[in-house]
Design an enzyme around this catalytic site. Structure first.
Site, PDB file in Angstrom:
ATOM      1  CE  LYS A 276      -7.995  27.037 -30.794  1.00  0.00           C
ATOM      2  NZ  LYS A 276      -7.157  26.233 -31.708  1.00  0.00           N
ATOM      3  NE  ARG A 350       3.781  26.712 -31.065  1.00  0.00           N
ATOM      4  CZ  ARG A 350       3.672  26.093 -32.236  1.00  0.00           C
ATOM      5  NH1 ARG A 350       4.657  26.131 -33.112  1.00  0.00           N
ATOM      6  NH2 ARG A 350       2.573  25.427 -32.536  1.00  0.00           N
TER       7      ARG A 350
HETATM    8  N1  BES Z   1      -4.855  24.396 -28.071  1.00  0.00           N
HETATM    9  C1  BES Z   1      -4.541  24.267 -29.439  1.00  0.00           C
HETATM   10  C2  BES Z   1      -4.258  22.831 -29.868  1.00  0.00           C
HETATM   11  C3  BES Z   1      -5.401  21.837 -29.767  1.00  0.00           C
HETATM   12  C4  BES Z   1      -6.105  21.483 -30.901  1.00  0.00           C
HETATM   13  C5  BES Z   1      -5.698  21.219 -28.575  1.00  0.00           C
HETATM   14  C6  BES Z   1      -7.119  20.546 -30.820  1.00  0.00           C
HETATM   15  C7  BES Z   1      -6.718  20.295 -28.497  1.00  0.00           C
HETATM   16  C8  BES Z   1      -7.429  19.944 -29.622  1.00  0.00           C
HETATM   17  C9  BES Z   1      -3.301  25.091 -29.766  1.00  0.00           C
HETATM   18  O1  BES Z   1      -3.115  26.238 -29.008  1.00  0.00           O
HETATM   19  C10 BES Z   1      -3.416  25.526 -31.178  1.00  0.00           C
HETATM   20  O2  BES Z   1      -4.326  26.234 -31.495  1.00  0.00           O
HETATM   21  N2  BES Z   1      -2.474  25.093 -32.030  1.00  0.00           N
HETATM   22  C11 BES Z   1      -2.460  25.444 -33.389  1.00  0.00           C
HETATM   23  C12 BES Z   1      -1.043  25.758 -33.782  1.00  0.00           C
HETATM   24  C13 BES Z   1      -0.905  26.392 -35.143  1.00  0.00           C
HETATM   25  C14 BES Z   1      -1.579  27.739 -35.183  1.00  0.00           C
HETATM   26  C15 BES Z   1       0.568  26.527 -35.463  1.00  0.00           C
HETATM   27  C16 BES Z   1      -3.017  24.278 -34.188  1.00  0.00           C
HETATM   28  O3  BES Z   1      -2.774  23.119 -33.820  1.00  0.00           O
HETATM   29  O4  BES Z   1      -3.726  24.515 -35.161  1.00  0.00           O
HETATM   30 MN    MN Z   2      -4.176  27.910 -29.785  1.00  0.00          MN
END
Ligand code: BES
Ligand code: MN
Ligand code: ZN
Length: 497
Positions: A276, A350
């Site tokens: 990230k 997931r």
């Molecule tokens: N933990 C994050 C989701 C999240 C985003 C929680 C903002 C709280 C605030 C999750 O693991 C994630 O990174 N999801 C990705 C999924 C994508 C790569 C398919 C996302 O939402 O970008």
């Molecule tokens: Mn994530």
């Protein structure tokens, strides 16, 4: 914090502050009239001058008041219009009031329980008791000079005509619920190097001991034996080993249905190799909020001695990039045999939930709920204040939605049409862990559905509301403890089917 509930006149309050609620009609009748008389008509004068409107959460602090024996400060809080006088409205008003007072240490507070048309006195007492806890805890855990302190004492004042014993129980329940919300908030607010899988599990064990829950902690070798390869893949890039915690509470007849809560406990989500950017990573200590919500809820249910059988399962891991991290293109064999192609290591939640859900199903369950800060897409769809609900069973989902409505926690059901499965298809494995650009919250839910074995299940995506980016008068920033109240309410319903 000590508390009492007394059927005594408001004018007899003994505290640093007396909090009273006034509706937007500014109707100064009933017990408020007696107080107004004791204050020599001060409330009437404020109202006539337009300085007291009763608008929801409006605060009017009065200092140096004369006419009461043991109180010289009164905080008037607006209760709003009749349609705003719900659980959510009352919560907002009283957290706002308590936050105003709790910036000072060791405050003794008396609260006059208002008569609210739409709510029973039990509900009002429970909500206000919880608010006295929640409003006294901040996120400034590591500030030398804190801005928020727990109240040292709370006196709840009810009417002589009220049912004293019933309201004492309601107040005790409210305190228990408030403390559970605060436990969840505190865990979310702790830095990721304080709360990691092993330390989270130790904290869960301590909570379990204190409130009489059965607690099992499983390590990485057990996870290997269970073939939880999707979960393990997420953890393999971290120097911190993963843990799974299973809490169990059984206060029901042998044939009673089993409720199971599953929480995503990614104690830090860097994104892994799909790293990230800083802005996105900044708040990722909150990625264990699902697990913290399960722990808070289990604590509340045990302390409330609800006559139910419930399990709480937490999948705890870090998601880190390193030479040993799982890679894009890797294929994982999940615990239930489904093969998953990894297309993005940041879609890790997931993967953890897949294996924990399949374990929950094999333990036997009649109602399954999972909680996860799962997708940014859910925040895009519903905003920062609304929980997304996804389900394979409308009856079970309706029960959850009804409980969330009664608790005042906004929850919105999202569609689960079959065609969304197309987006999770992989060329090399049964499924992939991303569904592409569109409908990201739904494709994540459709992914999880493959692991619940057709059991009645609701997935709650709390990515928005679990963590608040800023302070508001009615809510501290940081962990919010969202859904603890709803799940306790759901569990109460589970006790009387
Ligand atoms: N933990 C994050 C989701 C999240 C985003 C929680 C903002 C709280 C605030 C999750 O693991 C994630 O990174 N999801 C990705 C999924 C994508 C790569 C398919 C996302 O939402 O970008
Ligand atoms: Mn994530
Ligand atoms: Zn995550």
């Amino acid at each position: 914090m000590a508390w009492q509930l007394d059927a005594a006149p408001w004018t007899s309050a003994d505290a640093d502050w007396l909090i009273i609620g006034i509706p937007e009609s500014c109707d100064l009748s009933g017990p408020i009239a007696n107080l107004d008389t004791a204050l020599g008509g001060q409330l009437t004068r404020l109202k006539e001058a337009g300085d007291l409107t009763g608008k929801l959460s409006e605060l009017v602090p009065l200092r140096g008041v004369q006419g009461l024996d043991k109180v010289s400060r009164i905080l008037i809080v607006g209760l709003g219009k009749p349609e705003q006088q719900t659980e959510a409205g009352l919560h907002k008003a009283f957290v706002t009031a308590v936050r105003q007072i709790s910036s000072k240490e060791k405050q003794r507070v008396a609260v006059a329980i208002p008569q609210v048309a739409n709510l029973t006195p039990e509900t009002a007492v429970q909500v206000i008791a919880a608010a006295t806890q929640i409003g006294g805890q901040g996120q400034d855990l590591y500030r030398t000079e804190r801005q928020r302190y727990p109240l040292s004492n709370v006196q709840l004042l009810i009417q002589p005509s009220d049912n004293l014993n019933l309201l004492k129980d309601a107040a005790a329940a409210g305190i228990i619920i408030g403390e559970a919300v605060n436990l969840t908030r505190e865990l979310v607010n702790q830095p990721p190097s304080v709360i990691f899988p092993i330390s989270f599990a130790a904290r869960a064990e301590k909570v379990a001991q204190d409130c009489g829950l059965k607690c099992e902690i499983f390590d990485e070798n057990w996870l290997k034996k269970e073939r939880m390869n999707a979960f393990l893949a997420v953890s393999q890039g971290s120097v911190q080993p993963p843990r799974m915690v299973v809490l169990e509470y059984n206060n029901a007849p042998a044939d009673a249905p089993v409720l199971t809560l599953v929480g995503k406990g990614v104690t830090f989500d860097s994104g892994g190799l799909s790293l990230k950017p800083t802005d996105g990573m900044l708040t990722m200590k909150c990625d264990m909020a699902g697990a913290a919500t399960v722990l808070g809820t289990m604590q509340a249910i045990a302390r409330l001695k609800l006559p139910i059988h419930i399990r709480g399962m937490m999948g705890l891991t870090e998601n880190m990039p390193s030479g040993s991290a799982f890679k894009l293109g890797d294929v994982m064999h999940a615990r239930n045999g489904v093969t998953i192609e990894n297309q993005n290591t940041d879609a890790e939640g997931r993967l953890v939930l897949a294996d924990v859900l399949s374990y929950a199903v094999d333990c036997g369950t009649d109602g399954l709920i999972d909680l996860a800060t799962l997708t940014g897409a859910c925040v895009v769809a519903l905003g920062e204040e609304v929980v997304g609900a996804f389900s394979n069973h409308q009856g079970w989902c309706d029960q959850l939605l009804a409980a969330s409505k009664r608790s005042g926690e906004d929850t919105w059901q999202m569609p689960m049409w079959d065609h969304f499965n197309e987006l999770n298809k992989s060329e090399v494995a049964d499924i992939r862990n991303t569904g592409g650009r569109w409908g990201g919250a739904i494709t994540a839910a459709k992914f999880l559905e493959k692991f619940v074995g057709g059991r009645p299940w609701v997935h709650l995506d709390i990515a928005g509301p679990a963590f608040a980016s800023s302070n508001k008068p009615y809510r501290e920033g940081g962990g919010t403890g969202v859904m603890v109240k709803t799940l306790v309410e759901l569990a109460r319903g589970f006790a009387r089917p």
